[in-house]
Design a protein around this motif. Structure first.
Motif, mmCIF file in Angstrom:
data_model
loop_
_atom_site.group_PDB
_atom_site.id
_atom_site.type_symbol
_atom_site.label_atom_id
_atom_site.label_comp_id
_atom_site.label_asym_id
_atom_site.label_seq_id
_atom_site.Cartn_x
_atom_site.Cartn_y
_atom_site.Cartn_z
ATOM 1 N N GLU A 111 1.025 -0.891 -0.031
ATOM 2 C CA GLU A 111 0.199 -0.232 -0.045
ATOM 3 C C GLU A 111 1.019 1.580 0.088
ATOM 4 O O GLU A 111 1.957 1.316 0.533
ATOM 5 N N GLN A 122 -3.231 3.321 0.289
ATOM 6 C CA GLN A 122 -4.402 2.482 -0.712
ATOM 7 C C GLN A 122 -3.693 1.263 -0.875
ATOM 8 O O GLN A 122 -2.540 1.619 -1.119
ATOM 9 N N GLU A 123 -3.854 0.695 -1.357
ATOM 10 C CA GLU A 123 -3.692 -0.830 -1.993
ATOM 11 C C GLU A 123 -2.993 -0.547 -3.136
ATOM 12 O O GLU A 123 -3.403 0.140 -4.265
ATOM 13 N N LEU A 124 -1.727 -0.781 -3.324
ATOM 14 C CA LEU A 124 -1.006 -0.630 -4.723
ATOM 15 C C LEU A 124 -1.039 -2.530 -5.697
ATOM 16 O O LEU A 124 -1.493 -2.263 -6.769
ATOM 17 N N ALA A 125 -1.517 -2.468 -4.615
ATOM 18 C CA ALA A 125 -0.696 -4.362 -5.158
ATOM 19 C C ALA A 125 -1.077 -5.164 -3.874
ATOM 20 O O ALA A 125 -1.024 -5.549 -3.105
ATOM 21 N N VAL A 140 1.797 -3.265 -10.920
ATOM 22 C CA VAL A 140 1.121 -2.218 -9.851
ATOM 23 C C VAL A 140 -0.879 -2.059 -10.285
ATOM 24 O O VAL A 140 -0.465 -1.532 -11.172
ATOM 25 N N THR A 141 -1.644 -2.373 -9.487
ATOM 26 C CA THR A 141 -2.430 -2.181 -10.039
ATOM 27 C C THR A 141 -3.893 -1.210 -10.064
ATOM 28 O O THR A 141 -4.859 -0.735 -10.299
ATOM 29 N N ASN A 142 -2.840 -0.336 -8.737
ATOM 30 C CA ASN A 142 -3.345 1.551 -8.722
ATOM 31 C C ASN A 142 -2.403 1.946 -8.980
ATOM 32 O O ASN A 142 -1.128 2.462 -8.391
ATOM 33 N N GLU A 143 -2.515 3.113 -10.295
ATOM 34 C CA GLU A 143 -1.949 4.463 -10.302
ATOM 35 C C GLU A 143 -1.722 5.538 -8.538
ATOM 36 O O GLU A 143 -2.973 6.552 -9.011
ATOM 37 N N LEU A 144 -0.884 5.131 -8.321
ATOM 38 C CA LEU A 144 -0.796 6.108 -6.238
ATOM 39 C C LEU A 144 0.724 7.181 -6.500
ATOM 40 O O LEU A 144 0.802 6.373 -6.889
#
Length: 178
Positions: A111, A122-125, A140-144
């Motif tokens: 996260e 927040q979750e990245l992977a 990485v599943t979320n681009e944060l």
């Protein structure tokens, strides 16, 4: 004399070409959670001993790593402070050199927080590692973007004694230059 000059020029050219190739190879992408990139490990679970201390997972050496205390096999939290605000693209894990059969980290949650080292994650992977294998890469599943990275090792591959992770790397782009 002409032949010597031609051979000398060829040798110099090939030495220059070798230097360029070696320089480019060493300028490969750097892990942004490594000690050499300026990242700090600000929270870590207890380790087996000083030879398996938490910062060894960020030394970019797959033969050294972290090992839990005996019997403590799940829910191990590491928090890294990155050198800059960062967007990560992919993660990489090493487990080939674990010492105890089944002790390699298995399920891991990663996260990122923009706020601070204790909240706003927040979750990245969420990844599942293969047992005893290096260079396991995951996108990485979320681009944060953020500055604090939390990695939670949820379990291992069946050992009741230890959980181990030899190296953790994260790649992406630093957004600031302070």
């Amino acid at each position: 004399m002409k032949k010597i000059l031609v051979y000398t020029c060829l040798v110099i050219f090939f030495l220059f070409l070798s230097f360029v190739l070696i320089t480019n190879a060493s300028a490969s992408e750097q892990s942004l959670v490594s000690l050499s990139s300026g990242a700090f490990l600000i929270e870590k679970p207890a380790g087996y001993s000083l030879t398996f201390y938490g910062f060894y997972i960020m030394d970019e050496n797959p033969e050294t790593g972290w090992c839990s205390q005996e019997g403590e096999i799940s829910d191990h939290i590491f928090v890294f402070e990155l050198a800059e605000e960062t967007v990560l693209n992919y993660l990489e894990f090493d487990t080939a050199y674990v010492d105890t059969e089944g002790s390699g980290a298995k399920d891991i949650l990663v996260e990122l927080s923009k706020e601070n080292p204790t909240e706003g994650f927040q979750e990245l992977a969420s990844v599942s590692l293969q047992d005893q294998q290096d260079k396991q890469q995951f996108p990485v599943t979320n681009e944060l973007s953020g500055r604090w990275l939390r990695m939670t090792i949820l379990n291992n591959h069946g050992s009741a004694e230890y959980t181990e992770l030899m190296d953790f790397r994260a790649y992406g782009e630093q957004l600031t230059e302070t």
